[in-house]
Design a protein around this motif. Sequence first.
Motif, PDB file in Angstrom:
ATOM      1  N   LEU A 204      -1.665   1.075 -24.271  1.00 46.13           N
ATOM      2  CA  LEU A 204      -0.783   1.380 -23.153  1.00 46.13           C
ATOM      3  C   LEU A 204      -0.727   0.182 -22.214  1.00 46.13           C
ATOM      4  N   ILE A 205       0.480  -0.278 -21.929  1.00 43.37           N
ATOM      5  CA  ILE A 205       0.654  -1.441 -21.061  1.00 43.37           C
ATOM      6  C   ILE A 205       1.604  -1.072 -19.929  1.00 43.37           C
ATOM      7  N   GLY A 206       1.154  -1.285 -18.706  1.00 44.58           N
ATOM      8  CA  GLY A 206       1.986  -1.035 -17.534  1.00 44.58           C
ATOM      9  C   GLY A 206       2.708  -2.307 -17.127  1.00 44.58           C
ATOM     10  N   ILE A 207       3.950  -2.157 -16.700  1.00 47.04           N
ATOM     11  CA  ILE A 207       4.770  -3.317 -16.341  1.00 47.04           C
ATOM     12  C   ILE A 207       5.127  -3.238 -14.862  1.00 47.04           C
ATOM     13  N   GLU A 208       4.769  -4.282 -14.116  1.00 45.27           N
ATOM     14  CA  GLU A 208       5.122  -4.379 -12.707  1.00 45.27           C
ATOM     15  C   GLU A 208       6.038  -5.570 -12.476  1.00 45.27           C
ATOM     16  N   ALA A 209       6.905  -5.461 -11.472  1.00 48.72           N
ATOM     17  CA  ALA A 209       7.654  -6.628 -11.011  1.00 48.72           C
ATOM     18  C   ALA A 209       6.669  -7.598 -10.376  1.00 48.72           C
ATOM     19  N   ALA A 210       6.822  -8.884 -10.676  1.00 51.17           N
ATOM     20  CA  ALA A 210       5.881  -9.885 -10.170  1.00 51.17           C
ATOM     21  C   ALA A 210       5.821  -9.903  -8.646  1.00 51.17           C
ATOM     22  N   LEU A 211       6.910  -9.496  -8.003  1.00 49.64           N
ATOM     23  CA  LEU A 211       6.931  -9.466  -6.537  1.00 49.64           C
ATOM     24  C   LEU A 211       6.152  -8.287  -5.960  1.00 49.64           C
ATOM     25  N   TYR A 212       5.836  -7.301  -6.802  1.00 47.26           N
ATOM     26  CA  TYR A 212       5.123  -6.101  -6.340  1.00 47.26           C
ATOM     27  C   TYR A 212       3.938  -5.792  -7.255  1.00 47.26           C
ATOM     28  N   PRO A 213       2.906  -6.662  -7.249  1.00 46.80           N
ATOM     29  CA  PRO A 213       1.758  -6.493  -8.158  1.00 46.80           C
ATOM     30  C   PRO A 213       0.707  -5.532  -7.605  1.00 46.80           C
ATOM     31  N   SER A 214       1.121  -4.359  -7.176  1.00 45.40           N
ATOM     32  CA  SER A 214       0.217  -3.446  -6.486  1.00 45.40           C
ATOM     33  C   SER A 214      -0.919  -2.960  -7.379  1.00 45.40           C
ATOM     34  N   PHE A 215      -0.595  -2.507  -8.594  1.00 43.39           N
ATOM     35  CA  PHE A 215      -1.644  -2.041  -9.502  1.00 43.39           C
ATOM     36  C   PHE A 215      -2.490  -3.205 -10.008  1.00 43.39           C
ATOM     37  N   HIS A 216      -1.858  -4.322 -10.251  1.00 40.43           N
ATOM     38  CA  HIS A 216      -2.613  -5.509 -10.665  1.00 40.43           C
ATOM     39  C   HIS A 216      -3.677  -5.834  -9.613  1.00 40.43           C
ATOM     40  N   ASN A 217      -3.282  -5.839  -8.350  1.00 42.56           N
ATOM     41  CA  ASN A 217      -4.235  -6.137  -7.280  1.00 42.56           C
ATOM     42  C   ASN A 217      -5.327  -5.074  -7.197  1.00 42.56           C
ATOM     43  N   ALA A 218      -4.936  -3.802  -7.312  1.00 40.07           N
ATOM     44  CA  ALA A 218      -5.906  -2.716  -7.171  1.00 40.07           C
ATOM     45  C   ALA A 218      -6.945  -2.742  -8.283  1.00 40.07           C
ATOM     46  N   ILE A 219      -6.506  -3.028  -9.496  1.00 45.38           N
ATOM     47  CA  ILE A 219      -7.418  -2.984 -10.643  1.00 45.38           C
ATOM     48  C   ILE A 219      -8.275  -4.242 -10.737  1.00 45.38           C
ATOM     49  N   HIS A 220      -7.690  -5.387 -10.398  1.00 43.12           N
ATOM     50  CA  HIS A 220      -8.408  -6.654 -10.542  1.00 43.12           C
ATOM     51  C   HIS A 220      -8.988  -7.166  -9.228  1.00 43.12           C
ATOM     52  N   ALA A 221      -8.937  -6.353  -8.181  1.00 43.79           N
ATOM     53  CA  ALA A 221      -9.425  -6.766  -6.862  1.00 43.79           C
ATOM     54  C   ALA A 221      -8.799  -8.098  -6.455  1.00 43.79           C
ATOM     55  N   ALA A 222      -7.516  -8.228  -6.745  1.00 42.65           N
ATOM     56  CA  ALA A 222      -6.787  -9.457  -6.436  1.00 42.65           C
ATOM     57  C   ALA A 222      -6.013  -9.286  -5.132  1.00 42.65           C
ATOM     58  N   GLU A 223      -5.458 -10.386  -4.654  1.00 43.66           N
ATOM     59  CA  GLU A 223      -4.706 -10.358  -3.399  1.00 43.66           C
ATOM     60  C   GLU A 223      -3.386 -11.106  -3.553  1.00 43.66           C
ATOM     61  N   LEU A 224      -2.714 -10.887  -4.671  1.00 42.31           N
ATOM     62  CA  LEU A 224      -1.406 -11.501  -4.830  1.00 42.31           C
ATOM     63  C   LEU A 224      -0.457 -10.932  -3.785  1.00 42.31           C
TER      64      LEU A 224
END
Length: 417
Positions: A204-224
Amino acid sequence: MAETAFAISFADIEAAARTIEGHVLKTPLMPAPRLSALTGAEVLVKHENMQATASFKERGAVNKLLSLSDEEKRRGVIAMSAGNHAQAVAYHARRFGIPATIVMPEPTPLVKVENTRAHGAEVVLFGETLYEAAQQARSIAQEKGLVFVHPYDDAAVMAGQGTVALEMLREAPDLDVLLIPIGGGGLMAGNAVAAKALKPGIELIGIEAALYPSFHNAIHAAELPIGGATLAEGIAVKTVGVQTLPIVRELVSDIVLVGEDLIERAVNAYATLQHTLAEGAGASGLAAMLQQPERYRGRKVGLVLTGGNIDTRLLAAIMVRELEREQRIAAFRLTASDRPGLLGKVASLLGTLGANILEVSHGRLFLDVPAKGVTLDVTVETRDEHHTAAIEQALCREGFAPRRIYPRGQETDRSGQ
């Protein structure tokens, strides 16, 4: 993490499927041979854009509305949305005789406001952002005793959305991977629970718009950084769901970020190759395949075309921009002596070369042009980039000193300098 720790279970999704049956369309899962040729994978597309309001949101809305008590239905519901969720709640609330109020941000396009009103809902315009609209919706809900129908962070909504994967895997159990757009996470969470129950080994792969990396940040503790104008406004969410995050974190193997150029390409590919309308968010799964074709080559991929609510003028602009990217529309600035018959000569030459002239304009006042000279800006439609190059060479041989004009206005001569 055990499934019981999640906000929903597979049994909830099966129950949702029974609840929504007959109220929403069981959309077709269609082979996409031309998209398969484009990406190198075997692609099947789940056409949620064929729902009555052209998006998957109807599934969750129906499941939530039918879960209400008679008293809650009498009092009515309220939702916050600037798009598909608003229309889904309004449309089915009217069908079930439930009063509906939709709070939309003030900048919401008029067509979306009017479409929502046309479905029988009372529309309240408030605030500049969805966050402000949500706060107002909750305030009205508390004041009037209305049930708040959240667009994604609600168990009944999540279970309804999970029926997408339920249908896909019962029809095509040999799918290797599902690519699902992810905003607040309701669609992905519901479908992750369903897919993993039916086929534990599926990716399962989730796709986010690069301008809105909300889940990416939440899962990877990132701050994009989050924010900006995106074609995929349906997944332009700044805050992920409290109930959806644990499911996505546990069951989804990757979150992929895609840029605006790839989303545009995917929207165009759906229109020209699959002959169907896809809004930006709906096309984001295909955009991910265009970004990393080697990742999916030879695999059986399920794409969820989540919605088809795209403005026709925007779609036209995207298709023209794609023609420019493919060099099937090209503009040249020609320089020559200002003499009678020049335009006819150029038109005749281009016709002989098989180019279709789209636009012509003269320029006599440029300081880099001799006083007795003239520039001629010609936009033509060609077969492909090789045809465009051949036309440029022919214009050069005829002494017109062609310079390419690109969409942002910069010019290059035939050497690319």
